[in-house]
Design a protein around this motif. Structure first.
Motif, mmCIF file in Angstrom:
data_model
loop_
_atom_site.group_PDB
_atom_site.id
_atom_site.type_symbol
_atom_site.label_atom_id
_atom_site.label_comp_id
_atom_site.label_asym_id
_atom_site.label_seq_id
_atom_site.Cartn_x
_atom_site.Cartn_y
_atom_site.Cartn_z
ATOM 1 N N MET A 80 41.918 35.071 28.746
ATOM 2 C CA MET A 80 42.174 36.510 28.622
ATOM 3 C C MET A 80 42.133 37.159 30.009
ATOM 4 O O MET A 80 41.085 37.598 30.466
ATOM 5 N N MET A 81 43.282 37.133 30.671
ATOM 6 C CA MET A 81 43.350 37.649 32.048
ATOM 7 C C MET A 81 44.737 38.182 32.356
ATOM 8 O O MET A 81 45.712 37.749 31.762
ATOM 9 N N PRO A 82 44.821 39.075 33.340
ATOM 10 C CA PRO A 82 46.149 39.448 33.844
ATOM 11 C C PRO A 82 46.644 38.341 34.788
ATOM 12 O O PRO A 82 46.053 37.263 34.842
ATOM 13 N N ILE A 125 35.819 30.889 26.094
ATOM 14 C CA ILE A 125 36.798 31.861 26.589
ATOM 15 C C ILE A 125 36.640 31.997 28.104
ATOM 16 O O ILE A 125 35.514 31.986 28.624
ATOM 17 N N VAL A 126 37.768 32.065 28.790
ATOM 18 C CA VAL A 126 37.771 32.352 30.224
ATOM 19 C C VAL A 126 38.408 33.734 30.344
ATOM 20 O O VAL A 126 39.553 33.923 29.919
ATOM 21 N N LEU A 127 37.651 34.709 30.873
ATOM 22 C CA LEU A 127 38.230 36.051 30.935
ATOM 23 C C LEU A 127 37.826 36.756 32.215
ATOM 24 O O LEU A 127 36.873 36.355 32.897
ATOM 25 N N LEU A 149 33.403 33.819 33.314
ATOM 26 C CA LEU A 149 33.769 35.174 33.730
ATOM 27 C C LEU A 149 34.373 35.180 35.137
ATOM 28 O O LEU A 149 33.761 34.686 36.078
ATOM 29 N N CYS A 150 35.569 35.723 35.238
ATOM 30 C CA CYS A 150 36.248 35.803 36.544
ATOM 31 C C CYS A 150 36.184 37.230 37.070
ATOM 32 O O CYS A 150 36.014 38.177 36.308
ATOM 33 N N ALA A 183 27.017 34.296 30.132
ATOM 34 C CA ALA A 183 28.282 34.026 30.833
ATOM 35 C C ALA A 183 28.050 33.313 32.171
ATOM 36 O O ALA A 183 27.052 33.572 32.860
ATOM 37 N N VAL A 184 28.982 32.413 32.510
ATOM 38 C CA VAL A 184 28.918 31.690 33.784
ATOM 39 C C VAL A 184 30.081 32.173 34.646
ATOM 40 O O VAL A 184 31.203 32.314 34.154
ATOM 41 N N ARG A 185 29.801 32.417 35.913
ATOM 42 C CA ARG A 185 30.864 32.890 36.821
ATOM 43 C C ARG A 185 31.874 31.776 37.105
ATOM 44 O O ARG A 185 31.512 30.601 37.234
ATOM 45 N N PHE A 186 33.128 32.151 37.216
ATOM 46 C CA PHE A 186 34.230 31.207 37.438
ATOM 47 C C PHE A 186 33.936 30.256 38.606
ATOM 48 O O PHE A 186 34.025 29.034 38.468
ATOM 49 N N ASN A 187 33.565 30.823 39.767
ATOM 50 C CA ASN A 187 33.336 29.972 40.942
ATOM 51 C C ASN A 187 32.134 29.038 40.747
ATOM 52 O O ASN A 187 32.124 27.920 41.253
#
Length: 559
Positions: A80-82, A125-127, A149-150, A183-187
């Protein structure tokens, strides 16, 4: 198989059929791209270039991280991202881990998001954090256990990334407060995955690659099940179709495409991202196509050759005062899809860029492309063109019998390797959508001429097409019916200069005190932007059949 009269108008070099068996999976296609084009730029975003090698490394690490969570082959992961670089990385990671991508519109309301997460059974989910608040409101009602989470600046380097994140969070206030403690941060997820190893799952052409959600006449969003071989076929079909103009690029010049359409939409997913991987191209990621000055400023920095877009975007850009700051002279193909391209827009675009808009047609159920005008055409035809390689199309009447007379309307029916396996866990809906001889009934009414060019004249479904997005009246009516003070309501599409069509809502009041402002406020909470009514009208009663069915056509005609 039916005769294919349209093959006679194919440009020289375009094959009648493609071989979709040349890759066993989209992962094989991506692996080849990462290997062959390691040094090339894969994505350009806000002044930063991400190479194929970097996309390979990041997605491999994220795939290992997803596997470490205990996700097993075939599990669904929502994205779920632009259009940010994390999107293609996440898609590659999910597929490489043997999982299934569930594309989600980031502008969904909590109600819409909850339906899609529950229906798909997504476990992760990756958002992007801008929409974390939406997820927070419905997370407890879904089967999602893992959240990655990004942030907008994740992939822009320390300094620039921190600056971009500060602007997005603090100055533009684009990240509403949220609470997702697990939530875990993307990086961080990438760093964790990099310490592990990716176990390569065996993926076959028959495995599911993605669930692409599309509305239905019932108003309930359904997942079109797209297999690896469906998307591969459409990538190869699109490549063959564009080849007559793309092969004119100077030797050694990297094919470059503008990705202003959202990647969660199947058009950009296949025709921008996947096709670009196949051809070793560069994709210019546009995170917000509504910000026209920013779009034109970004495009002024690049040479680009391919621009898939919808009518509304072509129109808005061509009429923008900064249009001339961009060098359009390298543009080889302007692909119009998602909604009908208007003649006046096509004329203006050709006049200003020298590159005609080549209109095509497709659906989520067909990965998406099925039909397109030849890319060698020098003028706008006003049709959706002819079926692309390996694709059969015909018109049928209400009894499923073929319509054979030229210019006689019938429902467009489609067959080809890009056609979905069916609707996710809805065998009844799948059966309804198919003919006995394996054609998919599109719900669109078309006519065809002797040469095999198709033109859409009407829609069987009452769907409203707002800037290329499907709005199903039943869904909007179902939501508005819950608004206090509404007795009954009906939704129709009305012509709109900017968006092609707009949503018109007609209400019969239960309470005389109900105001338009109250209805708009209610809709703002319950419906994403493009589904919200542009026109609201109050009436004493709605036109109905003797059985009591609302006559939507009468409401449209009276507009």
């Amino acid at each position: 198989m039916t005769d294919r009269p349209w093959l006679a108008v194919y440009p020289q070099g375009v094959p009648a059929d493609i071989d979709a068996t040349q890759y066993p999976s989209l992962v094989a296609l991506m692996d080849e791209a990462f290997r062959k084009h390691a040094d090339r730029v894969a994505y350009s975003f806000m002044g930063r270039d991400v190479s194929y090698a970097e996309t390979d490394t990041l997605s491999s690490a994220l795939a290992a991280y997803l596997q470490s969570l205990g996700l097993a082959k075939g599990d669904r992961v929502a994205i779920m991202m632009p259009n940010v670089p994390q999107y293609p990385v996440a898609v590659a990671a999910v597929l490489r881990a043997g999982l299934v991508v569930v594309n989600v519109n980031p502008l969904y309301t909590p109600r819409e998001l909850e339906h899609q997460l529950k229906d798909s059974g997504a476990k992760a989910i990756v958002l992007i954090e801008n929409f974390a608040n939406t997820l927070q409101q419905c997370l407890a009602h879904t089967s999602v256990k893992h959240v990655v989470l990004c942030a907008m600046g994740d992939q822009l380097g320390l300094l620039k990334g921190a600056l971009v994140n500060y602007v997005v969070r603090k100055l533009k206030k684009m990240v509403p407060a949220y609470h997702l403690p697990a939530a875990v941060r993307f990086n961080d997820a990438v760093a964790q995955g990099a310490r592990g190893t990716l176990k390569k799952p065996g993926i076959t052409p028959e495995d599911i690659a993605l669930l692409q959600y599309t509305g239905g006449t019932t108003g309930v969003s359904k997942g079109a099940v797209l297999l690896h071989r469906n998307v591969i076929a459409n990538v190869l079909q699109s490549e063959a179709w564009n080849d007559p103009v793309m092969k004119k690029l100077p030797a050694g010049e990297q094919p470059t495409n503008v990705c202003a359409l959202p990647l969660y939409h199947i058009f950009a997913f296949t025709v921008n991202m996947m096709l670009s991987l196949r051809t070793g191209g560069k994709t210019i990621l546009i995170p917000n196509p509504r910000d026209l000055p920013a779009v034109l400023k970004e495009l002024s920095k690049h040479r680009f050759h391919s621009f898939p877009a919808v009518n509304t975007l072509f129109n808005a850009l061509a009429n923008h005062p900064d249009f001339g700051t961009v060098d359009w002279s390298n543009l080889k193909v302007s692909l119009g899809g998602g909604a009908a391209v208007q003649g006046a827009v096509a004329q203006l675009w050709l006049q200003k860029t020298g590159c005609p808009i080549c209109e095509g047609y497709g659906l989520s159920e067909t990965s998406p492309s099925v039909c397109c005008n030849p890319v060698t055409a020098t003028e706008f035809s006003g049709t959706i063109g002819v079926p692309i390689p390996s694709t059969w199309m015909k018109l049928i009447d209400d009894n499923g019998k073929p319509v054979t007379q030229p210019n006689q309307p019938g429902e467009i029916a489609i067959k080809g390797p890009q056609l979905m396996a069916g609707y996710w866990q809805r065998p009844d809906e799948t059966a309804k959508a198919m003919t006995e001889d394996g054609y998919f009934k599109s719900g669109d009414i078309g006519v065809t001429d002797e040469r095999g060019f198709f033109k859409i004249v009407d829609r069987k479904k009452d769907m409203v097409l707002v800037s290329g997005f499907n709005v199903y009246p039943n869904e909007v009516e179902g939501v508005v019916a819950n608004c206090p003070g509404v007795l009954e309501c009906a939704v129709v599409g009305v012509p709109d200069e900017k968006t092609g069509e707009a949503v018109k809502l007609v209400i019969v009041k239960k309470s005389p005190d109900l105001t338009e402002a109250q209805v708009r406020e209610f809709c703002r909470h319950e419906l994403t932007g493009y589904k919200q009514p542009k026109v609201i009208e109050f009436r004493a009663e709605l036109p109905k059949t003797p059985v009591g069915k609302i006559l939507r056509r009468e409401l449209r005609d009276k507009h």
